[in-house]
Design a protein around this motif. Structure first.
Motif, mmCIF file in Angstrom:
data_model
loop_
_atom_site.group_PDB
_atom_site.id
_atom_site.type_symbol
_atom_site.label_atom_id
_atom_site.label_comp_id
_atom_site.label_asym_id
_atom_site.label_seq_id
_atom_site.Cartn_x
_atom_site.Cartn_y
_atom_site.Cartn_z
ATOM 1 N N ILE A 216 56.677 26.474 74.829
ATOM 2 C CA ILE A 216 57.571 27.190 73.904
ATOM 3 C C ILE A 216 58.746 27.850 74.610
ATOM 4 O O ILE A 216 59.645 28.388 73.951
ATOM 5 C CB ILE A 216 56.803 28.257 73.106
ATOM 6 N N GLY A 217 58.757 27.817 75.949
ATOM 7 C CA GLY A 217 59.838 28.466 76.683
ATOM 8 C C GLY A 217 59.575 29.961 76.856
ATOM 9 O O GLY A 217 58.503 30.474 76.540
ATOM 10 N N ASP A 218 60.572 30.659 77.317
ATOM 11 C CA ASP A 218 60.452 32.091 77.589
ATOM 12 C C ASP A 218 60.840 32.860 76.329
ATOM 13 O O ASP A 218 61.998 33.226 76.141
ATOM 14 C CB ASP A 218 61.369 32.461 78.768
ATOM 15 N N VAL A 219 59.864 33.074 75.441
ATOM 16 C CA VAL A 219 60.123 33.772 74.176
ATOM 17 C C VAL A 219 59.251 35.018 74.081
ATOM 18 O O VAL A 219 58.198 35.110 74.716
ATOM 19 C CB VAL A 219 59.867 32.867 72.950
ATOM 20 N N LYS A 220 59.704 35.953 73.267
ATOM 21 C CA LYS A 220 58.957 37.192 73.062
ATOM 22 C C LYS A 220 57.965 36.998 71.919
ATOM 23 O O LYS A 220 58.369 36.721 70.788
ATOM 24 C CB LYS A 220 59.921 38.334 72.743
ATOM 25 N N TRP A 221 56.686 37.150 72.217
ATOM 26 C CA TRP A 221 55.655 37.005 71.196
ATOM 27 C C TRP A 221 54.448 37.831 71.624
ATOM 28 O O TRP A 221 54.322 38.225 72.777
ATOM 29 C CB TRP A 221 55.267 35.536 71.016
ATOM 30 N N VAL A 222 53.538 38.071 70.694
ATOM 31 C CA VAL A 222 52.323 38.816 71.023
ATOM 32 C C VAL A 222 51.231 38.493 70.012
ATOM 33 O O VAL A 222 51.501 38.306 68.821
ATOM 34 C CB VAL A 222 52.593 40.342 71.066
ATOM 35 N N GLU A 223 50.014 38.384 70.505
ATOM 36 C CA GLU A 223 48.834 38.325 69.647
ATOM 37 C C GLU A 223 48.375 39.763 69.430
ATOM 38 O O GLU A 223 48.100 40.474 70.391
ATOM 39 C CB GLU A 223 47.725 37.504 70.309
ATOM 40 N N VAL A 224 48.296 40.173 68.169
ATOM 41 C CA VAL A 224 48.032 41.577 67.857
ATOM 42 C C VAL A 224 46.521 41.793 67.680
ATOM 43 O O VAL A 224 45.969 41.566 66.607
ATOM 44 C CB VAL A 224 48.807 42.015 66.599
ATOM 45 N N ASP A 225 45.878 42.218 68.762
ATOM 46 C CA ASP A 225 44.442 42.491 68.725
ATOM 47 C C ASP A 225 44.128 43.974 68.677
ATOM 48 O O ASP A 225 43.066 44.369 68.182
ATOM 49 C CB ASP A 225 43.755 41.892 69.961
ATOM 50 N N ASN A 226 45.009 44.822 69.221
ATOM 51 C CA ASN A 226 44.708 46.252 69.335
ATOM 52 C C ASN A 226 46.004 47.048 69.173
ATOM 53 O O ASN A 226 47.077 46.478 68.939
ATOM 54 C CB ASN A 226 44.028 46.537 70.679
ATOM 55 N N HIS A 227 45.915 48.347 69.319
ATOM 56 C CA HIS A 227 47.078 49.197 69.070
ATOM 57 C C HIS A 227 48.165 49.029 70.124
ATOM 58 O O HIS A 227 49.359 49.187 69.814
ATOM 59 C CB HIS A 227 46.637 50.655 68.947
ATOM 60 N N ASP A 228 47.800 48.696 71.352
ATOM 61 C CA ASP A 228 48.819 48.408 72.361
ATOM 62 C C ASP A 228 49.617 47.163 71.981
ATOM 63 O O ASP A 228 50.847 47.127 72.116
ATOM 64 C CB ASP A 228 48.172 48.215 73.739
ATOM 65 N N ASP A 229 48.909 46.137 71.498
ATOM 66 C CA ASP A 229 49.587 44.915 71.046
ATOM 67 C C ASP A 229 50.492 45.215 69.852
ATOM 68 O O ASP A 229 51.599 44.673 69.740
ATOM 69 C CB ASP A 229 48.563 43.856 70.619
ATOM 70 N N LEU A 230 50.010 46.076 68.965
ATOM 71 C CA LEU A 230 50.790 46.424 67.782
ATOM 72 C C LEU A 230 52.087 47.126 68.182
ATOM 73 O O LEU A 230 53.150 46.855 67.610
ATOM 74 C CB LEU A 230 49.965 47.306 66.850
#
Length: 244
Positions: A216-230
């Motif tokens: 996917i290249g260098d993109v900003k994304w996150v898997e939201v599992d906890n409050h830090d991810d949120l």
């Protein structure tokens, strides 16, 4: 197709009354808003959402989502969402595989470039996984290794140093994979209902199937599992519409 049946207990108190996919990340914009918006932006107008935990909250917002994004939503119920893992959850939507589907995890915040990358890739395999091969990996990620260009292993239980990258929770399922994927998922949850749908992909590979990946290249994304991810999701989500 959006996999959104999970409880997300690490995101309480939000998930005391909402499924994880309906947690807001940009004002009133939820994770599910971003998922649906991305799918609509690449021309997909019929979207299946697999619901389970707090499913009524999705039902209540269904009309609003349809009007806002110009889509038609079909809700598929996972009756074991609070007991079993997501191999069973994805299997619940098996009747839709034969139409072809772009699957996204309902807890992943990513830009529409991920969907664009999957749809633009050459048709070299019936299942194509979006993979981040830029990010520094740790133990929690769903990691992959390759054999040539083919998927060899997909599991969290891998030394990060051995991995090619991380599967980010987005898959292009082409129609030809429908029966084989459904059977692999069934084999997976019948063997252990706590396994992931990605373990179903491993079953397919072990049976000799070819599954390819799309970086996917260098993109900003996150898997939201906890409050830090949120907190990270809230930092990056607002920039997507501006092309960040």
């Amino acid at each position: 197709m959006v996999l959104a049946a999970g409880a997300g207990r690490r995101l309480r108190p939000y998930t005391d009354t909402l499924p994880k996919a309906l947690v807001p990340v940009d004002g009133d914009t939820t994770i599910m808003d971003i998922s649906i918006r991305n799918l609509a932006a690449v021309g997909l107008r019929e979207i299946v959402i697999i619901v389970g935990y707090q499913a009524q909250a999705v039902h209540e917002r269904k009309d609003g989502f349809e009007k806002r994004y110009g889509v038609k939503l079909e809700l598929v119920h996972n009756d074991k969402a609070e007991e079993w893992n997501n191999a069973y959850s994805l299997w619940c939507a098996r009747d839709y595989f034969a139409q072809g589907a772009l699957l996204v995890n309902g807890d992943t915040v990513h830009p529409v470039s991920v969907e664009e990358t999957l749809l633009a890739a050459p048709e070299t395999s019936d299942i194509l996984l979006a993979v981040d091969n830029v990010k520094k990996l740790a133990d929690e990620e769903m990691k992959v290794t390759l054999d040539g260009g083919d998927l060899k292993r997909i599991t969290k239980l891998m030394d990060p140093a051995d991995a090619y990258g991380e599967y980010i929770g987005a898959t292009l399922i082409r129609p030809g994979a429908a029966e084989r994927l459904a059977d692999a998922l069934k084999t997976t949850f019948e063997g252990d209902p706590q396994l992931y749908y990605e373990d179903g992909y491993q079953v397919m590979v072990d049976r000799g199937e070819k599954i390819h990946v799309a970086p996917i290249g260098d993109v900003k994304w996150v898997e939201v599992d906890n409050h830090d991810d949120l907190a990270k999701a809230r930092q990056i989500a607002g920039g997507y519409e501006a092309g960040a």
